[in-house]
Design an enzyme around this catalytic site. Structure first.
Site, short mmCIF file in Angstrom:
data_model
loop_
_atom_site.label_atom_id
_atom_site.label_comp_id
_atom_site.label_asym_id
_atom_site.label_seq_id
_atom_site.Cartn_x
_atom_site.Cartn_y
_atom_site.Cartn_z
CG ASP A 216 -1.91 1.09 1.28
OD1 ASP A 216 -2.78 1.12 0.39
OD2 ASP A 216 -1.83 1.93 2.19
CD GLU A 265 15.77 -13.95 4.44
OE1 GLU A 265 16.51 -13.02 4.83
OE2 GLU A 265 14.78 -14.36 5.10
#
Length: 560
Positions: A216, A265
């Protein structure tokens, strides 16, 4: 009459690193999707209960608007705790069950992250208010001394996006910045603790199985506020070239480079899409492989239903995608704008009788005028919306769909003032009616107090005409918009191929046609006159096809 070829949704792989590049993503506004516990507010168990419905659509991912603890000062975008679930919507266990159900049905999960501001109930902000000026607690936010006698005047004359002042006093001579509602204090992203805490949040949800994030106000995090703040007129006039003090600063990408390290990751790597209302030529950096990976393209959403405009937008954004190495995104409706079936149903603009106004500003003008359904050409709006959506789904890139558009829902424009909830309505009386009209709870059945949304009514009033736009009503009609979406999404999964297209000369200015490498051809007639389709197997059409000619205001798909 809609020509329908029933096709099963394709099998989805769960290890594809590039699933997001051409995904169909269904946005859920959780409080208005389905209510399992009967309190009038949609919840996570309601979503889980409706997983079979979502699977039947054939979408590849579900994006959830905020479901975090919140006072709902801004529909959940005022977040109290980024690593928990609003108890009115469920628990973390409910979230885990929902993710498991969606994954089990072959769908990915994207969640909203709201990093520009917290709520004023967040533990950090409560600590800031209890701490003195200059404290570490206040440094997590943007605090400034007031001006004038006793520092009783705001630090600057800035205006909030929701209207009214952008600075609020805390009673000790200091004021805090909130570019949105006063209940949404802006975070200070120059603070290392803020940056580290959001890295923790990204890992928290990724560890729970979240596949991606919608960011956002992605262009608002980095700020560079001088000691002497400029006047609001100067802020508005400042160049938007990466050096603006509030928006789209070049250094915001340092933040997203850290986020990318976290995303990578995981296997597959987590992805993200930026909500960045920036100049089109500045979107590519948000979408880069070193950053968030994808950025929203709202250009079609803001365009008239016009062939030349659509073609220019498509070509431009495919070029941007090539520049960033990402894929583009296509959007017609979401939780912040007037639904596109309604925008396309508005009367012609003065002096331009060939085109209906479709931008959200024009939709807002209709709302201010009372939002009467009688002012709309509803059948025309729906025909245009169906044609536009089929064109969208044939394009290379990701398609973001908003809950209810698969039912052809129109905006609910005539909500009584006493029932409205959007802060934009309260802060801009007579200027902005707000966004409640696209957030009205979905109709699932023809009857019942809330048309099947839940046993305890709905938190926003639903109109009587929802009955015939309900899931139950449309499932019984083979020509319905719901059947059109299901068939289109199933076909899309089978036909999608390389992220490119080849334009086909149509001989008419009001007809667009293109071919994808798989042999998939899309033809859209923007005008009223029928168009003779090229050779090929007719797969699907949003309007009648008679003697090989597609009726006006329609899209057809063919396979060679």
């Amino acid at each position: 009459m809609t020509d329908v070829v029933e096709t099963p949704a394709p099998a989805r792989t769960t290890t594809d690193e590039t699933w997001w590049r051409q995904a169909s993503v269904y946005q859920i506004y959780p409080r208005s999707f389905a209510d399992a516990n009967g309190d009038g507010i949609g919840d996570l168990r309601g979503i889980t209960d409706r997983v079979p419905y979502l699977a039947s659509l054939g979408v590849e991912a579900v994006w959830l608007s905020p479901f975090y603890p919140s006072a709902l000062a801004d529909g959940g975008y005022d977040v109290d705790d980024y690593r928990d679930v609003d108890p009115r919507l469920g628990t973390l266990a409910d979230f885990d069950a929902m993710v498991a159900a969606l994954h089990g049905a072959g769908m990915r999960v994207i969640v909203d992250i709201v990093p520009n501001h917290t709520s004023d109930r967040h533990a950090w902000f409560r600590e800031a208010l209890a701490s003195p000026a200059g404290s570490a607690a206040r440094d997590r936010y943007v605090f400034r001394d007031g001006t004038g006698p006793d520092r009783a005047e705001p630090p600057a004359d800035w205006v909030s996006i929701f209207g009214g002042p952008a600075w609020t006093a805390v009673g000790d001579g200091q004021w805090y910045l909130h570019n949105f509602a006063k209940e949404q204090p802006d975070l200070n992203w120059a603070n290392r603790e803020v940056r580290d805490d959001f890295l923790t949040t990204l890992r928290f949800w990724s560890d729970r199985g979240v596949d991606g994030f919608r960011i956002d106000v992605a262009h608002g995090l980095a700020k560079d506020l001088p000691a002497e703040l400029p006047a609001w007129a100067e802020v508005l006039a400042a160049p938007k070239d990466g050096s603006h003090i509030l928006w789209d600063r070049d250094d915001v990408h340092e933040i997203y480079a850290e986020w990318r390290t976290v995303f990578d990751e995981y296997t597959p790597a987590r992805t993200a899409v930026a909500e960045a209302w920036v100049a089109a030529d500045r979107r590519a950096r948000y979408a880069s492989a070193e950053g968030l990976g994808q950025a929203f393209n709202f250009d079609l959403l803001e365009s008239d239903f016009d062939a030349a405009s659509f073609k220019q937008i498509i070509e431009f954004n495919l070029g941007l995608a090539e520049q960033s190495g990402s894929s583009t995104t296509w959007v017609f409706s979401n939780h912040d704008v007037v639904r596109h079936a309604t925008r396309y149903a508005l009367p012609p603009r003065s002096g331009d009788a060939d085109h209906a106004p479709t931008t959200d500003k024009q939709g807002a003008a209709w709302l201010l005028a009372g939002g009467s359904q009688d002012a709309l050409d509803r059948p025309l709006g729906l025909r245009r919306a169906r044609a536009a959506t089929l064109l969208e789904l044939a394009l290379p890139g990701s398609a973001y769909l908003y809950q209810g558009e698969e039912l052809g829902l129109h905006e609910v424009g005539d909500i009584p003032d006493a029932d409205r909830q959007d802060p934009a309505f309260f802060r801009n009386p007579g200027v902005d009616v707000g966004r409640d009209g696209c957030r009205v709870p979905l109709p699932w059945t023809r009857t019942g107090e809330s048309f099947g949304f839940g046993s305890g009514g709905s938190h926003l009033p639903q109109p009587a005409w929802f009955a015939e736009s309900s899931v139950k009503a449309e499932e019984a009609d083979p020509d319905s918009t719901l059947h059109l979406y299901r068939t289109a999404l199933g076909l899309r999964g089978q036909l999608q191929s390389e992220e490119r297209l080849e334009w086909i000369e149509t001989g008419r200015d009001d007809v667009l046609a293109f071919r994808r490498p798989s042999g998939w051809t899309s033809v859209t007639v923007f005008g009223d006159e029928p168009y003779a389709l090229p050779a090929g197997e007719l797969l699907l059409a949003s309007a009648p096809v008679v003697d090989g000619a597609l009726a006006g205001v329609g899209t057809a798909w063919l396979r060679s």
